[in-house]
Design a protein around this motif. Structure first.
Motif, PDB file in Angstrom:
ATOM      1  N   MET A 181     -34.501 -36.640  20.480  1.00 35.43           N
ATOM      2  CA  MET A 181     -33.891 -37.607  19.549  1.00 35.43           C
ATOM      3  C   MET A 181     -33.355 -36.907  18.307  1.00 35.43           C
ATOM      4  O   MET A 181     -32.901 -37.547  17.377  1.00 35.43           O
ATOM      5  CB  MET A 181     -34.943 -38.631  19.105  1.00 35.43           C
ATOM      6  CG  MET A 181     -35.527 -39.413  20.234  1.00 35.43           C
ATOM      7  SD  MET A 181     -36.760 -40.575  19.619  1.00 35.43           S
ATOM      8  CE  MET A 181     -38.257 -39.630  19.682  1.00 35.43           C
ATOM      9  N   CYS A 182     -33.473 -35.595  18.278  1.00 34.11           N
ATOM     10  CA  CYS A 182     -33.314 -34.870  17.023  1.00 34.11           C
ATOM     11  C   CYS A 182     -32.209 -33.810  17.162  1.00 34.11           C
ATOM     12  O   CYS A 182     -31.035 -34.135  17.054  1.00 34.11           O
ATOM     13  CB  CYS A 182     -34.682 -34.285  16.683  1.00 34.11           C
ATOM     14  SG  CYS A 182     -34.813 -33.472  15.115  1.00 34.11           S
ATOM     15  N   HIS A 183     -32.590 -32.544  17.424  1.00 38.71           N
ATOM     16  CA  HIS A 183     -31.582 -31.470  17.484  1.00 38.71           C
ATOM     17  C   HIS A 183     -31.166 -31.097  18.901  1.00 38.71           C
ATOM     18  O   HIS A 183     -30.615 -30.028  19.106  1.00 38.71           O
ATOM     19  CB  HIS A 183     -32.101 -30.226  16.754  1.00 38.71           C
ATOM     20  CG  HIS A 183     -31.655 -30.137  15.331  1.00 38.71           C
ATOM     21  ND1 HIS A 183     -30.322 -29.977  14.978  1.00 38.71           N
ATOM     22  CD2 HIS A 183     -32.319 -30.182  14.165  1.00 38.71           C
ATOM     23  CE1 HIS A 183     -30.214 -29.921  13.656  1.00 38.71           C
ATOM     24  NE2 HIS A 183     -31.422 -30.051  13.130  1.00 38.71           N
TER      25      HIS A 183
ATOM     26  N   ARG B 169     -34.046 -27.615  11.275  1.00 40.70           N
ATOM     27  CA  ARG B 169     -34.963 -28.372  12.131  1.00 40.70           C
ATOM     28  C   ARG B 169     -35.802 -29.354  11.339  1.00 40.70           C
ATOM     29  O   ARG B 169     -36.015 -29.171  10.146  1.00 40.70           O
ATOM     30  CB  ARG B 169     -35.901 -27.427  12.869  1.00 40.70           C
ATOM     31  CG  ARG B 169     -35.213 -26.446  13.759  1.00 40.70           C
ATOM     32  CD  ARG B 169     -34.768 -27.063  15.073  1.00 40.70           C
ATOM     33  NE  ARG B 169     -33.726 -26.214  15.652  1.00 40.70           N
ATOM     34  CZ  ARG B 169     -33.199 -26.383  16.861  1.00 40.70           C
ATOM     35  NH1 ARG B 169     -33.580 -27.371  17.624  1.00 40.70           N
ATOM     36  NH2 ARG B 169     -32.254 -25.588  17.295  1.00 40.70           N
ATOM     37  N   GLY B 170     -36.357 -30.313  12.061  1.00 39.23           N
ATOM     38  CA  GLY B 170     -37.073 -31.394  11.408  1.00 39.23           C
ATOM     39  C   GLY B 170     -38.554 -31.155  11.304  1.00 39.23           C
ATOM     40  O   GLY B 170     -39.055 -30.621  10.321  1.00 39.23           O
ATOM     41  N   HIS B 171     -39.311 -31.532  12.341  1.00 38.69           N
ATOM     42  CA  HIS B 171     -40.759 -31.367  12.388  1.00 38.69           C
ATOM     43  C   HIS B 171     -41.114 -29.889  12.252  1.00 38.69           C
ATOM     44  O   HIS B 171     -40.430 -29.023  12.773  1.00 38.69           O
ATOM     45  CB  HIS B 171     -41.277 -31.852  13.740  1.00 38.69           C
ATOM     46  CG  HIS B 171     -41.740 -33.267  13.738  1.00 38.69           C
ATOM     47  ND1 HIS B 171     -42.774 -33.696  12.966  1.00 38.69           N
ATOM     48  CD2 HIS B 171     -41.326 -34.341  14.446  1.00 38.69           C
ATOM     49  CE1 HIS B 171     -42.992 -34.988  13.206  1.00 38.69           C
ATOM     50  NE2 HIS B 171     -42.110 -35.404  14.088  1.00 38.69           N
TER      51      HIS B 171
ATOM     52  N   VAL C  45     -30.916 -43.678   8.175  1.00 36.27           N
ATOM     53  CA  VAL C  45     -31.353 -42.439   7.510  1.00 36.27           C
ATOM     54  C   VAL C  45     -32.784 -42.572   6.997  1.00 36.27           C
ATOM     55  O   VAL C  45     -33.379 -43.648   7.039  1.00 36.27           O
ATOM     56  CB  VAL C  45     -30.430 -42.075   6.322  1.00 36.27           C
ATOM     57  CG1 VAL C  45     -28.985 -41.914   6.784  1.00 36.27           C
ATOM     58  CG2 VAL C  45     -30.537 -43.095   5.201  1.00 36.27           C
ATOM     59  N   ARG C  46     -33.293 -41.451   6.487  1.00 34.17           N
ATOM     60  CA  ARG C  46     -34.620 -41.416   5.892  1.00 34.17           C
ATOM     61  C   ARG C  46     -34.526 -41.676   4.395  1.00 34.17           C
ATOM     62  O   ARG C  46     -33.606 -41.189   3.742  1.00 34.17           O
ATOM     63  CB  ARG C  46     -35.227 -40.033   6.099  1.00 34.17           C
ATOM     64  CG  ARG C  46     -35.539 -39.751   7.537  1.00 34.17           C
ATOM     65  CD  ARG C  46     -35.444 -38.265   7.844  1.00 34.17           C
ATOM     66  NE  ARG C  46     -35.947 -38.013   9.192  1.00 34.17           N
ATOM     67  CZ  ARG C  46     -35.228 -38.186  10.306  1.00 34.17           C
ATOM     68  NH1 ARG C  46     -33.966 -38.574  10.252  1.00 34.17           N
ATOM     69  NH2 ARG C  46     -35.773 -37.972  11.490  1.00 34.17           N
ATOM     70  N   SER C  47     -35.494 -42.402   3.846  1.00 33.35           N
ATOM     71  CA  SER C  47     -35.559 -42.546   2.395  1.00 33.35           C
ATOM     72  C   SER C  47     -36.330 -41.345   1.852  1.00 33.35           C
ATOM     73  O   SER C  47     -36.877 -40.549   2.624  1.00 33.35           O
ATOM     74  CB  SER C  47     -36.274 -43.835   2.014  1.00 33.35           C
ATOM     75  OG  SER C  47     -37.663 -43.604   1.993  1.00 33.35           O
TER      76      SER C  47
END
Ligand SMILES: Nc1nc2c(c(=O)[nH]1)N[C@H]1C(S)=C(S)[C@@H](COP(=O)(O)OP(=O)(O)OC[C@H]3O[C@@H](n4cnc5c(=O)[nH]c(N)nc54)[C@H](O)[C@@H]3O)O[C@H]1N2
Ligand SMILES: Nc1nc2c(c(=O)[nH]1)N[C@H]1C(S)=C(S)[C@@H](COP(=O)(O)OP(=O)(O)OC[C@H]3O[C@@H](n4cnc5c(=O)[nH]c(N)nc54)[C@H](O)[C@@H]3O)O[C@H]1N2
Ligand code: SF4
Ligand SMILES: [Mo]
Length: 767
Positions: free
Chosen positions: A198-200, A415-417, A656-658
């Motif tokens: 769901m991400c990269h 990257r996210g996590h 989006v993220r807050s």
């Protein structure tokens, strides 16, 4: 769960009292310091908080459980190598509040489902294993032994291993991830969907096909040498705050920054370093030199316009703009690509991007003389239908400029996590490379399954269709993170058993299969002591550095197990006799690392090198100007823009993220930089669009998506006039996930299109 009373799968629809201020122009500074302290103090005694913060991202310390931004290779600041959101991540995880079976006795699943995600998260750390029996309304305690034996029995009873799904969220350590994929493959399936889907994933596919490696090529030091840094579809001030420190240093060294984003994000505009503020040395550094407010998904058009104009400049000043020597020696496909781009009409491209030609020319003026360019991007590029091609277009631009495979230049998918990249390296992949399967076969003498498994979207569809019956999650919050919440809820409810290895309570514990089990695990900040020996784990950051992470706090309960131990015990309960030395893995993580070294390239001398200060870099062909593609060259690729048609009453919505959340974990209700406070059910909208639709500031609306003839509705959102291009709107994830259609995915990467959701907005008659 009983079938007649179903707890709500949706996020809470209660409005919490919106307040607005003008969006901030400077990120971090003193407010960030204050906010860090506030969050720490609300969850734990300050002394405990400072103990853990002082060890965050230090050489012998804890890898921050927040994002995957790298730490400096050399000296780390003694004042602290963390940001406001790192402090919030620690506060959330290392909270002193705990949830035992008593709490669940007092609160039914139905009652808990009435709480908002924010309220659920604030309840505390899950402190013992729990089971929700068929038909029951309350979770109750279960012993670890019985939990493993029950899960093992159920897994063994399936007709086919492909009826089980094993999800991973990206916080899992290398050691746990390696064991998990090993167990899942020894059990007999490649059903290993992960949050990366769901991400990269779009970045991985695009970079793999063009440069031969699905990871970014730059190191942190490259930022300090770069001449131009392009930041596309990323909000580092909130999601990778320490990137601002790197950008500040880059600016001091003369770099120019071009930001591409439909909204003006404070963190990209300017930055005030919190430590310097404390030391009273603080001023602010202007970061972005040129801000291009593209329309949502206007990026490919923008980049095509840029490359076209750069080629035009090159014909005016031969040898000055593009890097012909690099193109000749290291790439293939340039002629066809150049011919293709030259045919494009720059005015049409500018219009599709939502920019004027003059704005694009201003970017060309910055890019034309530069020889070292870094392109950074995140979810603003990866979560659209054409994401893979858009990222390939970014690669085309870098190739044309010879900006890859040398210091100060290259690709930087941020990257996210914190260990999402490491999990993939360890083999968490539903489409494993044959090389990995061969290595497992060699080392363990079993035949790993070769058929591809389900990715996230396919996993949901399989559960929905009844083809998958057991869902097991190594971390994460599958229900709330995935698209089409109501569809996903139906899918999960059709399972016989859902199991979550978790630290904190979330909605995926409440929307379950017929039976559900929660296995509470140690988190990054916890001391991991096995049979009297202190263990540590390792992770890989966004720039391919593998390093150790050592927990520092006494676990909140003696009922928590580490993720590696959970996997080994589950494996033994499921597989029985096996050629895999599960016991020795559980007793000493060095033995896991010894076997990782045998199975995964780049980990030679793992146990030794992971103990060295700062860890070690994994090999990276693109970084070394050595392209591991089929041809041994970097590939130019051809794409065309595909504008998303909108009817007059339709808008393109990004989710989006807050500033106050980590994915589905809601730290607080304020999005401080954007000036949206105490409310998450908001829709940011262009003021002209509001006028045209007769919507006033503060109007309460329902949002609809009708993709594929199915009506999806997200009720009660408050309209906020915002600086965003016309036709584009913005909401928060996960509140708006009910609107993201399960079948709307990126080509090739299958990533849900969470940043381009077509919606209609209807004012509510009553609130
Ligand atoms: N504090 C905190 N840190 C996090 C996370 C978190 O939730 N909280 N999540 C982590 C994870 S898993 C990830 S993947 C990363 C996510 O990091 P980001 O990708 O920065 O996260 P998003 O909030 O999804 O923001 C995407 C940005 O893209 C912009 N955007 C949206 N659509 C488009 C578009 O079509 N074109 C362009 N050019 N821009 C667009 C949005 O305006 C926004 O600024 O952060 C990680 N770090
Ligand atoms: N609409 C929309 N949807 C999106 C996105 C978007 O931008 N828009 N972004 C997508 C992206 S980029 C991502 S990465 C996914 C995120 O999807 P996930 O990774 O599934 O979700 P998280 O919210 O990060 O998971 C939080 C939960 O993880 C558990 N947890 C935390 N730490 C640990 C740990 O150390 N071990 C274990 N076992 N569990 C732990 C806690 O119980 C917590 O409740 O969401 C995706 N969904
Ligand atoms: S930038 Fe990311 S990894 Fe670094 S301290 Fe902040 S949240 Fe943690
Ligand atoms: Mo992510």
């Amino acid at each position: 769960m009983s079938k007649d009373v179903q707890p709500s799968a949706k996020t809470s629809e209660k409005l919490t009292g919106l307040k607005t201020t003008t969006p901030k122009e400077v990120a971090a500074g003193l407010p960030a310091v204050k906010s860090s302290l506030k969050h720490i103090r609300s969850e734990m005694p300050l002394a405990k908080g400072m103990k853990v913060l002082n060890k965050l991202n230090q050489h012998d310390g804890i890898d921050c459980p927040g994002c995957a931004w790298p730490d400096p290779d050399d000296e780390r600041s003694r004042l602290g190598e963390y940001c406001e959101n790192g402090a919030k991540a620690v506060a959330e995880e290392a909270t002193s509040k705990k949830l035992t079976a008593k709490f669940f006795q007092e609160h039914s699943v139905q009652q808990l489902a009435e709480l908002s995600d924010y309220e659920l998260g604030k309840k505390g750390r899950i402190a013992e294993p729990l089971i929700l029996k068929a038909g029951a309304q309350h979770y109750e305690a279960i012993s670890w032994k019985n939990a493993f034996s029950k899960i093992g029995q159920q897994l063994k009873s399936l007709d086919n291993p492909n009826e089980a799904i094993f999800y991973t969220s990206g916080r899992t350590s290398n050691e746990a991830a390696f064991l998990y994929q090993l167990f899942v493959r020894a059990y007999g399936t490649n059903n290993l969907p992960d949050c990366s889907n769901m991400c990269h994933e779009s970045s991985g596919v695009a970079l793999g096909e063009t440069l031969g490696i699905g990871k970014g090529s730059v190191k942190l030091e490259d930022f300090y040498e770069a001449e131009v840094i392009l930041i596309l579809g990323q909000n580092p001030g909130t999601n990778h705050p320490r990137m601002l420190t790197a950008l500040e240093k880059a600016k001091k060294n003369g770099a120019k920054i071009i930001s591409v984003n439909p909204i003006v994000e404070s963190g990209l505009v300017s930055f005030s370093h919190p430590q310097k503020v404390i030391a009273l040395l603080g001023g602010k550094t202007t970061l972005t030199d040129l801000y291009l407010q593209v329309k949502i998904n206007g990026d490919m058009a923008l980049i095509q316009a840029l490359t076209q104009l750069l080629l035009e400049e090159e014909s005016k000043n031969p040898g000055q703009v593009i890097d012909q020597a690099f193109i000749d020696n290291k790439t293939q496909g340039s002629e066809v690509y150049i011919e293709h781009i030259k045919k494009k009409d720059p005015n049409t491209l500018a219009q599709e991007a939502g920019l004027t030609l003059d704005q694009i020319k201003a970017a060309v003026n910055i890019l034309a003389p530069a020889k070292k360019i870094i392109a950074c991007w995140a979810m603003g590029l990866t979560q659209h239908k054409n994401s893979v091609n858009t990222i390939k277009e970014v690669v085309n631009l870098l190739l044309l400029k010879g900006s890859i495979g040398k210091p100060g230049a290259g690709t930087c998918p941020v990257r996210g996590h914190s260990n999402v990249q490491g999990d993939r390296t360890m083999g968490i992949h539903e489409r494993p490379p044959q090389r990995l399967l061969d290595a497992l076969q060699n080392r363990y003498q079993f035949d790993p399954p070769t058929a591809h498994g389900y990715n996230v979207v396919e996993a949901i569809e399989a559960m929905h269709a009844g083809a998958a019956k057991i869902f097991f999650a190594m971390g994460g919050n599958f229900l709330s993170a995935t698209p089409d919440t109501m569809f996903t809820a139906e899918a999960l409810r059709k399972c016989a058993l859902t199991v979550q290895v978790s630290t904190k309570l979330n909605r995926s514990h409440l929307v379950t299969g017929e039976e559900a089990i929660i296995l509470p695990c140690l988190a990054r900040t916890d001391i991991d002591m096995i049979k009297g020996t202190l263990q540590f784990v390792s992770v890989e950051n966004s720039m391919g550095v593998v390093h150790s992470s050592r927990g520092q706090l006494t676990p909140i309960s003696d009922q928590l197990l580490s993720e590696p131990e959970i996997v080994t015990r589950l494996a033994k309960a499921t597989l029985g006799e096996s050629s895999i030395p599960w016991d020795s893995y559980a007793d000493n993580y060095d033995s896991i690392r010894t076997d990782i070294e045998q199975c995964i390239p780049g980990f030679d001398d793992y146990n030794k090198r992971v103990r060295e200060k700062g860890g070690f870099y994994l090999p990276n062909g693109a970084r070394e100007n050595d392209y591991k593609t089929k041809t041994g060259k970097a590939h130019f690729t051809i794409s065309d823009t595909t504008p998303i048609p909108l009817q007059p009453h339709e808008y393109l919505m990004m989710t989006v993220r807050s500033h106050d959340q980590f994915n589905t974990t809601i730290y607080g209700l304020d999005d401080r930089y954007r000036g949206i406070l105490n409310e998450r059910r908001v829709i940011m909208m262009n003021k002209k669009d509001m006028q045209l639709a007769s919507l006033k500031e503060g109007a309460v609306v329902d949002l609809y998506n009708r993709y594929g003839g199915v009506e999806r509705v997200a009720p009660k959102f408050i309209v906020v006039g915002y600086n965003i291009p016309q036709g584009c709107v913005c909401t928060y994830f996960p509140e708006a996930n009910v609107l993201v259609p399960i079948k709307s995915k990126a080509d090739k990467s299958h990533t849900p299109t969470s940043k381009s959701v077509v919606i209609e907005i209807v004012e509510r008659a009553e609130i």
